[in-house]
Design a protein around this motif. Structure first.
Motif, PDB file in Angstrom:
ATOM      1  N   THR A 166      -3.578  -6.610   4.242  1.00 17.22           N
ATOM      2  CA  THR A 166      -4.452  -8.188   4.361  1.00 17.22           C
ATOM      3  C   THR A 166      -5.085  -7.196   5.634  1.00 17.22           C
ATOM      4  OG1 THR A 166      -2.983  -9.790   4.120  1.00 17.22           O
ATOM      5  CG2 THR A 166      -4.211 -10.468   5.146  1.00 17.22           C
ATOM      6  N   SER A 167      -6.413  -7.387   6.292  1.00 15.70           N
ATOM      7  CA  SER A 167      -7.209  -7.408   7.326  1.00 15.70           C
ATOM      8  C   SER A 167      -6.677  -8.107   8.483  1.00 15.70           C
ATOM      9  CB  SER A 167      -9.028  -7.201   7.104  1.00 15.70           C
ATOM     10  OG  SER A 167      -9.216  -8.508   6.791  1.00 15.70           O
ATOM     11  N   PRO A 168      -7.312  -7.506   9.750  1.00 15.75           N
ATOM     12  CA  PRO A 168      -7.288  -8.928  11.009  1.00 15.75           C
ATOM     13  C   PRO A 168      -8.720 -10.360  10.720  1.00 15.75           C
ATOM     14  CG  PRO A 168      -7.572  -6.703  11.925  1.00 15.75           C
ATOM     15  CD  PRO A 168      -7.565  -6.203  10.522  1.00 15.75           C
ATOM     16  N   GLU A 208       4.177 -16.712  -8.027  1.00 17.21           N
ATOM     17  CA  GLU A 208       4.871 -18.329  -7.194  1.00 17.21           C
ATOM     18  C   GLU A 208       3.387 -19.310  -8.312  1.00 17.21           C
ATOM     19  OE1 GLU A 208       5.216 -19.031  -3.079  1.00 17.21           O
ATOM     20  OE2 GLU A 208       7.297 -18.128  -3.781  1.00 17.21           O
ATOM     21  N   ASP A 209       3.346 -18.421  -9.490  1.00 22.20           N
ATOM     22  CA  ASP A 209       2.255 -19.487 -10.587  1.00 22.20           C
ATOM     23  C   ASP A 209       1.101 -19.415 -10.020  1.00 22.20           C
ATOM     24  OD1 ASP A 209       4.249 -20.733 -11.999  1.00 22.20           O
ATOM     25  OD2 ASP A 209       4.898 -22.333 -10.627  1.00 22.20           O
ATOM     26  N   ALA A 210       0.624 -18.614  -8.831  1.00 21.46           N
ATOM     27  CA  ALA A 210      -0.899 -18.206  -7.866  1.00 21.46           C
ATOM     28  C   ALA A 210      -0.945 -17.109  -8.630  1.00 21.46           C
ATOM     29  CB  ALA A 210      -0.343 -18.582  -6.691  1.00 21.46           C
ATOM     30  N   MET A 211      -2.473 -16.756  -8.864  1.00 23.69           N
ATOM     31  CA  MET A 211      -3.034 -15.204  -8.634  1.00 23.69           C
ATOM     32  C   MET A 211      -3.650 -14.714  -7.756  1.00 23.69           C
ATOM     33  SD  MET A 211      -1.944 -14.639 -12.040  1.00 23.69           S
ATOM     34  CE  MET A 211      -2.703 -13.345 -12.267  1.00 23.69           C
ATOM     35  N   LEU A 212      -2.486 -13.720  -7.081  1.00 20.86           N
ATOM     36  CA  LEU A 212      -3.351 -12.753  -6.176  1.00 20.86           C
ATOM     37  C   LEU A 212      -3.764 -11.736  -6.478  1.00 20.86           C
ATOM     38  CD1 LEU A 212       0.294 -14.063  -3.516  1.00 20.86           C
ATOM     39  CD2 LEU A 212      -1.715 -15.118  -3.794  1.00 20.86           C
ATOM     40  N   GLU A 213      -4.414 -10.983  -5.154  1.00 21.68           N
ATOM     41  CA  GLU A 213      -5.255 -10.014  -5.641  1.00 21.68           C
ATOM     42  C   GLU A 213      -3.814  -9.483  -5.161  1.00 21.68           C
ATOM     43  OE1 GLU A 213      -8.791 -10.582  -3.171  1.00 21.68           O
ATOM     44  OE2 GLU A 213     -10.092 -11.431  -4.708  1.00 21.68           O
ATOM     45  N   LEU A 229      -8.045 -11.998   7.943  1.00 24.34           N
ATOM     46  CA  LEU A 229      -6.944 -11.954   6.981  1.00 24.34           C
ATOM     47  C   LEU A 229      -7.622 -12.467   5.209  1.00 24.34           C
ATOM     48  CD1 LEU A 229      -6.422 -15.740   8.718  1.00 24.34           C
ATOM     49  CD2 LEU A 229      -5.124 -13.178   8.352  1.00 24.34           C
ATOM     50  N   GLU A 230      -8.552 -10.785   5.021  1.00 23.83           N
ATOM     51  CA  GLU A 230      -9.162 -10.101   3.557  1.00 23.83           C
ATOM     52  C   GLU A 230      -8.387  -9.344   3.206  1.00 23.83           C
ATOM     53  OE1 GLU A 230     -12.904  -9.369   4.921  1.00 23.83           O
ATOM     54  OE2 GLU A 230     -13.850 -11.685   5.124  1.00 23.83           O
ATOM     55  N   VAL A 231      -8.660  -9.503   1.736  1.00 23.34           N
ATOM     56  CA  VAL A 231      -7.082  -8.253   1.028  1.00 23.34           C
ATOM     57  C   VAL A 231      -8.453  -7.603   0.635  1.00 23.34           C
ATOM     58  CG1 VAL A 231      -5.977  -7.846  -0.729  1.00 23.34           C
ATOM     59  CG2 VAL A 231      -5.890 -10.562  -0.031  1.00 23.34           C
ATOM     60  N   LEU A 232      -8.001  -5.867   1.282  1.00 19.49           N
ATOM     61  CA  LEU A 232      -8.120  -4.721   1.101  1.00 19.49           C
ATOM     62  C   LEU A 232      -8.409  -4.896  -0.365  1.00 19.49           C
ATOM     63  CD1 LEU A 232      -7.036  -2.714   3.803  1.00 19.49           C
ATOM     64  CD2 LEU A 232      -8.279  -4.241   3.870  1.00 19.49           C
ATOM     65  N   PRO A 233      -9.441  -4.411  -1.373  1.00 21.42           N
ATOM     66  CA  PRO A 233      -9.266  -4.666  -2.467  1.00 21.42           C
ATOM     67  C   PRO A 233      -8.952  -3.019  -3.249  1.00 21.42           C
ATOM     68  CG  PRO A 233     -11.927  -3.895  -1.518  1.00 21.42           C
ATOM     69  CD  PRO A 233     -11.214  -4.696  -0.559  1.00 21.42           C
ATOM     70  N   SER A 234      -8.301  -3.635  -4.341  1.00 22.57           N
ATOM     71  CA  SER A 234      -8.188  -1.975  -4.653  1.00 22.57           C
ATOM     72  C   SER A 234      -9.237  -2.352  -5.920  1.00 22.57           C
ATOM     73  CB  SER A 234      -7.332  -2.608  -6.393  1.00 22.57           C
ATOM     74  OG  SER A 234      -7.285  -3.523  -6.917  1.00 22.57           O
ATOM     75  N   GLY A 270      -6.742  -4.013  14.819  1.00 21.62           N
ATOM     76  CA  GLY A 270      -6.718  -5.240  14.649  1.00 21.62           C
ATOM     77  C   GLY A 270      -5.005  -5.152  14.420  1.00 21.62           C
ATOM     78  N   GLU A 271      -4.870  -5.818  13.441  1.00 20.31           N
ATOM     79  CA  GLU A 271      -3.505  -6.332  13.294  1.00 20.31           C
ATOM     80  C   GLU A 271      -3.496  -6.165  11.327  1.00 20.31           C
ATOM     81  OE1 GLU A 271       0.526  -8.750  14.119  1.00 20.31           O
ATOM     82  OE2 GLU A 271       0.048  -9.888  12.799  1.00 20.31           O
ATOM     83  N   TYR A 272      -3.093  -6.060  10.839  1.00 25.79           N
ATOM     84  CA  TYR A 272      -2.895  -5.331   9.683  1.00 25.79           C
ATOM     85  C   TYR A 272      -1.640  -6.309   8.497  1.00 25.79           C
ATOM     86  CZ  TYR A 272      -7.831  -3.353   9.365  1.00 25.79           C
ATOM     87  OH  TYR A 272      -9.049  -3.189   9.783  1.00 25.79           O
ATOM     88  N   GLN A 273      -1.790  -5.648   7.525  1.00 31.79           N
ATOM     89  CA  GLN A 273      -0.233  -6.781   7.281  1.00 31.79           C
ATOM     90  C   GLN A 273      -0.133  -5.945   5.947  1.00 31.79           C
ATOM     91  OE1 GLN A 273       0.773 -11.377   7.413  1.00 31.79           O
ATOM     92  NE2 GLN A 273      -1.513 -11.503   8.492  1.00 31.79           N
ATOM     93  N   PHE A 274       1.103  -5.209   5.857  1.00 32.51           N
ATOM     94  CA  PHE A 274       1.452  -5.247   4.486  1.00 32.51           C
ATOM     95  C   PHE A 274       2.389  -6.224   3.377  1.00 32.51           C
ATOM     96  CE2 PHE A 274      -0.300  -1.760   7.273  1.00 32.51           C
ATOM     97  CZ  PHE A 274      -1.142  -1.016   6.670  1.00 32.51           C
ATOM     98  N   ASP A 275       2.222  -6.450   2.557  1.00 31.83           N
ATOM     99  CA  ASP A 275       3.371  -7.088   1.718  1.00 31.83           C
ATOM    100  C   ASP A 275       3.283  -5.883   0.642  1.00 31.83           C
ATOM    101  OD1 ASP A 275       3.674  -9.958   3.491  1.00 31.83           O
ATOM    102  OD2 ASP A 275       1.877  -9.536   3.237  1.00 31.83           O
TER     103      ASP A 275
END
Length: 247
Positions: free
Chosen positions: A174-176, A192-197, A178-183, A226-231
């Motif tokens: 996730t970018s600063p 958790e019953d949701a579809m995530l990118e 808050l957008e997911v860098l796409p595959s 900025g801050e990038y998040q890795f999950d």
């Protein structure tokens, strides 16, 4: 006349009989017999006290009617006894059913708790989660403008309660903004019953032993400072999170 008094007493005895639970057929029979006694009483009132033959017939009829009434009283007592037994049995069955239902509910709750405990225990865990911004030659970059890929490394820990076999790891960056860098395939996964990118995915085989892994993400877009998040996600579980500030 005493005979008339005996017939009236018999009618009163019929009136005093109580039938529980409305046994329709028995009530009908009792009503017929009671009407018969009333009819005999009406006839008796027209017979003279000197008519000995008729009086003997009425006494005989009275005796028969009393035996009939005793038979009905016996039937009613038997039915009342059966009803009482059935009521007690029904109460017992209801109590047993209530206890059984409570036991089932308790067992279901314990089963659910145990399932959750097992589910938590079987989740994969990792250590040494690290992110390295690199160029395509594998050299670590200090400048954001020269970063061409992210290399995410980690170790999946041994867990004998985790199901072994083929699995898929998903990396979500996730970018600063808050957008997911796409595959490359703009793929998604269920969590958790949701579809995530996801940003990247990697198949692997887990054999209940420590497993060192690396995942790669090729940068195909402009990166903002900025801050990038890795999950990291495996088997529908969120197993790792870290952040990195890029300038």
């Amino acid at each position: 006349m005493q005979l008339e008094q005996d017939f009236r007493s018999l009618i009163e005895e019929y009136d005093s009989i109580q039938v529980v639970n409305n046994y329709d057929s028995l009530l009908l029979q009792l009503d017929v017999e009671q009407q018969r006694v009333a009819q005999l009483l009406d006839e008796l009132e027209t017979v003279k006290a000197t008519n000995a033959v008729k009086l003997r017939e009425y006494r005989k009829e009275l005796s028969t009617m009393r035996r009939v009434m005793k038979h009905y009283v016996y039937q009613i007592d038997s039915l009342n006894t059966v009803n009482q037994q059935l009521a007690e049995e029904n109460k017992y069955v209801k109590e047993q059913y209530k206890e059984a239902t409570q036991t089932v509910v308790q067992l279901e709750e314990e089963k659910e708790k145990l399932s959750k405990t097992i589910e938590i225990a079987s989740q994969l865990e990792l250590r040494n989660l690290e992110v390295s911004p690199q160029n395509m030659k594998g050299r670590e970059m200090r400048k954001l403008s020269k970063t061409e890929r992210f290399v995410v490394s980690f170790t999946l820990l041994k867990n004998i309660t985790t199901e072994t076999g083929n699995k898929m790891a998903y990396l979500r960056i996730t970018s600063p903004q808050l957008e997911v860098l796409p595959s490359p395939d703009n793929g998604q996964f269920e969590y958790e019953d949701a579809m995530l990118e996801y940003s990247a995915k990697k198949p692997f085989v887990y054999e209940a032993e420590d497993l060192d892994m690396e995942m790669y993400y090729t940068v195909n877009q402009f990166l903002f400072a900025g801050e990038y998040q890795f999950d990291l996600f495996v088997d529908g579980d969120h197993i790792g999170h870290t952040t990195m500030v890029l300038k």
